[in-house]
Design a protein around this motif. Structure first.
Motif, PDB file in Angstrom:
ATOM      1  N   ASP A 143     -15.390  24.541  26.931  1.00  0.00           N
ATOM      2  CA  ASP A 143     -15.467  23.135  27.351  1.00  0.00           C
ATOM      3  C   ASP A 143     -16.458  23.016  28.509  1.00  0.00           C
ATOM      4  OD1 ASP A 143     -14.575  20.375  27.248  1.00  0.00           O
ATOM      5  OD2 ASP A 143     -13.589  20.747  29.168  1.00  0.00           O
ATOM      6  N   VAL A 144     -17.239  21.906  28.498  1.00  0.00           N
ATOM      7  CA  VAL A 144     -18.197  21.587  29.568  1.00  0.00           C
ATOM      8  C   VAL A 144     -18.064  20.107  29.894  1.00  0.00           C
ATOM      9  CG1 VAL A 144     -20.610  21.502  30.267  1.00  0.00           C
ATOM     10  CG2 VAL A 144     -19.804  23.389  28.825  1.00  0.00           C
ATOM     11  N   ARG A 145     -17.927  19.811  31.197  1.00  0.00           N
ATOM     12  CA  ARG A 145     -17.826  18.415  31.641  1.00  0.00           C
ATOM     13  C   ARG A 145     -18.668  18.221  32.892  1.00  0.00           C
ATOM     14  NH1 ARG A 145     -11.372  16.717  31.166  1.00  0.00           N
ATOM     15  NH2 ARG A 145     -11.083  17.414  29.009  1.00  0.00           N
ATOM     16  N   LEU A 146     -19.274  17.044  33.003  1.00  0.00           N
ATOM     17  CA  LEU A 146     -20.051  16.673  34.184  1.00  0.00           C
ATOM     18  C   LEU A 146     -19.706  15.228  34.539  1.00  0.00           C
ATOM     19  CD1 LEU A 146     -22.193  17.714  36.183  1.00  0.00           C
ATOM     20  CD2 LEU A 146     -23.925  16.582  34.771  1.00  0.00           C
ATOM     21  N   GLU A 147     -19.212  15.036  35.742  1.00  0.00           N
ATOM     22  CA  GLU A 147     -18.770  13.704  36.179  1.00  0.00           C
ATOM     23  C   GLU A 147     -19.651  13.228  37.334  1.00  0.00           C
ATOM     24  OE1 GLU A 147     -14.845  11.583  38.207  1.00  0.00           O
ATOM     25  OE2 GLU A 147     -14.837  13.711  37.702  1.00  0.00           O
ATOM     26  N   PRO A 148     -20.403  12.121  37.157  1.00  0.00           N
ATOM     27  CA  PRO A 148     -21.220  11.602  38.265  1.00  0.00           C
ATOM     28  C   PRO A 148     -20.350  10.906  39.312  1.00  0.00           C
ATOM     29  CG  PRO A 148     -21.423  10.177  36.344  1.00  0.00           C
ATOM     30  CD  PRO A 148     -20.583  11.346  35.918  1.00  0.00           C
ATOM     31  N   LEU A 149     -20.622  11.237  40.579  1.00  0.00           N
ATOM     32  CA  LEU A 149     -19.936  10.603  41.704  1.00  0.00           C
ATOM     33  C   LEU A 149     -20.925   9.722  42.458  1.00  0.00           C
ATOM     34  CD1 LEU A 149     -17.834  13.687  42.899  1.00  0.00           C
ATOM     35  CD2 LEU A 149     -17.185  11.891  41.292  1.00  0.00           C
ATOM     36  N   ALA A 150     -20.735   9.576  43.759  1.00  0.00           N
ATOM     37  CA  ALA A 150     -21.602   8.697  44.551  1.00  0.00           C
ATOM     38  C   ALA A 150     -22.678   9.509  45.268  1.00  0.00           C
ATOM     39  CB  ALA A 150     -20.766   7.925  45.571  1.00  0.00           C
ATOM     40  N   ASN A 151     -23.794   8.838  45.602  1.00  0.00           N
ATOM     41  CA  ASN A 151     -24.885   9.416  46.402  1.00  0.00           C
ATOM     42  C   ASN A 151     -25.496  10.657  45.759  1.00  0.00           C
ATOM     43  OD1 ASN A 151     -24.385   7.438  48.417  1.00  0.00           O
ATOM     44  ND2 ASN A 151     -22.797   8.722  49.317  1.00  0.00           N
ATOM     45  N   GLY A 152     -25.669  10.617  44.453  1.00  0.00           N
ATOM     46  CA  GLY A 152     -26.325  11.713  43.760  1.00  0.00           C
ATOM     47  C   GLY A 152     -25.498  12.971  43.656  1.00  0.00           C
ATOM     48  N   VAL A 153     -24.174  12.879  43.783  1.00  0.00           N
ATOM     49  CA  VAL A 153     -23.283  14.036  43.707  1.00  0.00           C
ATOM     50  C   VAL A 153     -22.621  14.047  42.329  1.00  0.00           C
ATOM     51  CG1 VAL A 153     -21.262  15.178  44.696  1.00  0.00           C
ATOM     52  CG2 VAL A 153     -22.900  14.013  46.193  1.00  0.00           C
ATOM     53  N   TYR A 154     -22.506  15.250  41.753  1.00  0.00           N
ATOM     54  CA  TYR A 154     -21.888  15.432  40.439  1.00  0.00           C
ATOM     55  C   TYR A 154     -20.817  16.523  40.527  1.00  0.00           C
ATOM     56  CZ  TYR A 154     -25.799  12.743  38.497  1.00  0.00           C
ATOM     57  OH  TYR A 154     -26.721  11.757  38.211  1.00  0.00           O
ATOM     58  N   ARG A 155     -19.763  16.339  39.740  1.00  0.00           N
ATOM     59  CA  ARG A 155     -18.725  17.359  39.622  1.00  0.00           C
ATOM     60  C   ARG A 155     -18.821  18.001  38.232  1.00  0.00           C
ATOM     61  NH1 ARG A 155     -13.976  18.538  42.033  1.00  0.00           N
ATOM     62  NH2 ARG A 155     -14.098  16.656  43.324  1.00  0.00           N
ATOM     63  N   TYR A 156     -18.883  19.315  38.200  1.00  0.00           N
ATOM     64  CA  TYR A 156     -18.976  20.037  36.924  1.00  0.00           C
ATOM     65  C   TYR A 156     -17.702  20.847  36.687  1.00  0.00           C
ATOM     66  CZ  TYR A 156     -20.131  24.155  39.767  1.00  0.00           C
ATOM     67  OH  TYR A 156     -20.088  25.176  40.681  1.00  0.00           O
ATOM     68  N   ARG A 157     -17.349  20.986  35.413  1.00  0.00           N
ATOM     69  CA  ARG A 157     -16.208  21.814  34.986  1.00  0.00           C
ATOM     70  C   ARG A 157     -16.643  22.590  33.736  1.00  0.00           C
ATOM     71  NH1 ARG A 157     -13.468  16.928  36.387  1.00  0.00           N
ATOM     72  NH2 ARG A 157     -11.903  17.231  38.023  1.00  0.00           N
ATOM     73  N   VAL A 158     -16.484  23.893  33.804  1.00  0.00           N
ATOM     74  CA  VAL A 158     -16.870  24.759  32.692  1.00  0.00           C
ATOM     75  C   VAL A 158     -15.704  25.714  32.414  1.00  0.00           C
ATOM     76  CG1 VAL A 158     -18.494  26.478  31.838  1.00  0.00           C
ATOM     77  CG2 VAL A 158     -19.302  24.619  33.333  1.00  0.00           C
ATOM     78  N   LEU A 159     -15.326  25.815  31.137  1.00  0.00           N
ATOM     79  CA  LEU A 159     -14.250  26.723  30.731  1.00  0.00           C
ATOM     80  C   LEU A 159     -14.805  27.730  29.719  1.00  0.00           C
ATOM     81  CD1 LEU A 159     -11.250  27.538  30.720  1.00  0.00           C
ATOM     82  CD2 LEU A 159     -10.939  25.917  28.829  1.00  0.00           C
ATOM     83  N   LEU A 160     -14.656  29.011  30.054  1.00  0.00           N
ATOM     84  CA  LEU A 160     -15.084  30.089  29.160  1.00  0.00           C
ATOM     85  C   LEU A 160     -13.853  30.866  28.715  1.00  0.00           C
ATOM     86  CD1 LEU A 160     -17.288  30.067  31.838  1.00  0.00           C
ATOM     87  CD2 LEU A 160     -18.562  31.276  30.058  1.00  0.00           C
ATOM     88  N   VAL A 161     -13.813  31.198  27.451  1.00  0.00           N
ATOM     89  CA  VAL A 161     -12.656  31.912  26.894  1.00  0.00           C
ATOM     90  C   VAL A 161     -13.151  33.102  26.062  1.00  0.00           C
ATOM     91  CG1 VAL A 161     -11.207  29.845  26.845  1.00  0.00           C
ATOM     92  CG2 VAL A 161     -12.634  30.434  24.846  1.00  0.00           C
ATOM     93  N   GLN A 162     -12.217  34.065  25.851  1.00  0.00           N
ATOM     94  CA  GLN A 162     -12.495  35.221  25.002  1.00  0.00           C
ATOM     95  C   GLN A 162     -11.301  35.402  24.062  1.00  0.00           C
ATOM     96  OE1 GLN A 162     -14.176  39.779  25.505  1.00  0.00           O
ATOM     97  NE2 GLN A 162     -12.807  38.972  27.087  1.00  0.00           N
ATOM     98  N   GLY A 163     -11.517  35.237  22.808  1.00  0.00           N
ATOM     99  CA  GLY A 163     -10.442  35.281  21.823  1.00  0.00           C
ATOM    100  C   GLY A 163     -10.395  36.593  21.046  1.00  0.00           C
ATOM    101  N   GLY A 164      -9.484  36.579  20.081  1.00  0.00           N
ATOM    102  CA  GLY A 164      -9.367  37.749  19.216  1.00  0.00           C
ATOM    103  C   GLY A 164      -8.620  38.899  19.849  1.00  0.00           C
ATOM    104  N   ASN A 165      -7.680  38.641  20.740  1.00  0.00           N
ATOM    105  CA  ASN A 165      -6.894  39.678  21.400  1.00  0.00           C
ATOM    106  C   ASN A 165      -7.809  40.733  22.028  1.00  0.00           C
ATOM    107  OD1 ASN A 165      -4.684  41.059  22.307  1.00  0.00           O
ATOM    108  ND2 ASN A 165      -4.255  42.076  20.337  1.00  0.00           N
ATOM    109  N   PRO A 166      -8.607  40.342  23.024  1.00  0.00           N
ATOM    110  CA  PRO A 166      -9.595  41.276  23.597  1.00  0.00           C
ATOM    111  C   PRO A 166      -8.907  42.413  24.355  1.00  0.00           C
ATOM    112  CG  PRO A 166      -9.451  39.286  24.921  1.00  0.00           C
ATOM    113  CD  PRO A 166      -8.593  39.032  23.722  1.00  0.00           C
TER     114      PRO A 166
END
Length: 252
Positions: A143-166
């Protein structure tokens, strides 16, 4: 006989040379009334004279001659009033401090409740994502998300996963890129966030090491009046020079 009368008459005769006036006597009640009137006038004059004499020496109600007990009572009441005023001011100050503390505590409680609800929501979301991701082996950007805030500021959220019973941890780096509509790369300056222990250097790749999932979250600012229209996440395996995983999102 006639001769004797003539001789005696001059002895008892009234001479015409003396005037004799006969006056009528006043009634007794009139004399009593006059005497009473005179007595009233004398008493009135005496009372007026005495009043004029004593009025100059008698103290008036506004005089400074006040009994000592009255002054002491007034002073005691003044001291008591001052103490009551100080006590009232102390109570008002204490009440104001308690109200301020109560307001602060209420706001803090509301913030904690809101943060707790957000964490529960994110936990549910992460559990769902991880459950879906474990069906496929290997690492991926879930998952990737980017939320614009005020005064040119942005909040980012990134989720990385590893599947297949690593069995082993995924090690590598991740690079975050922001761009405009013309695919121009925009410099990103990290902004301190209370949710992050430190502000990373977004100009360099960020280290990754996780077995099941890892979440990246933070704030960045772009210079001037630039507007981010595209956000890209590139994942590099350890020792690799080209990105193994890429995911981009467009920002409206």
């Amino acid at each position: 006989m006639k001769l004797s009368r003539r001789r005696l008459s001059p002895l008892f005769a009234v001479s015409a040379r003396h005037d004799i006036a006969i006056r009528r006597a006043w009634p007794r009640w009139l004399l009593g009334l006059v005497l009473a009137l005179v007595l009233f006038i004398v008493i009135a004059a005496t009372w007026g004279l005495a009043r004029s004499v004593f009025s100059g020496t008698t103290a008036s109600p506004d005089s400074s001659v006040i009994p000592l007990s009255v002054l002491q009572r007034e002073e005691a009441l003044g001291v008591e009033l001052a103490e009551l005023r100080r006590f009232n001011a102390s109570l008002e100050s204490e009440l104001s401090m308690r109200e301020g503390s109560q307001t602060t505590l209420t706001q803090h409680t509301e913030a904690l409740e809101q943060e707790n609800a957000q964490l529960k929501e994110e936990l549910t979301y992460l559990q769902k994502l991880v459950a879906d991701a474990t069906r496929e082996a290997g690492a991926k950007i879930q998952d990737v998300r980017l939320e614009p805030l005020a005064n040119g500021v942005y909040r980012y959220r990134v989720l990385l996963v590893q599947g297949g019973n690593p069995k082993n941890d995924f090690e590598g780096t991740v690079r975050l890129l922001a761009g405009t509509g013309a695919s121009q790369v925009v410099p990103m300056e990290a902004v301190p966030d209370r949710n992050s222990a430190e502000s990373p250097d977004l100009a360099a790749p960020l280290p990754l090491k996780f077995k099941y999932y890892q979440r990246l979250e933070g704030l960045f600012r772009v210079p001037g009046d630039m507007k981010v229209q595209q956000f890209t996440v590139q994942v590099f395996k350890k020792g690799g020079t080209s990105p193994a995983i890429i995911r981009s999102i467009n920002i409206k």
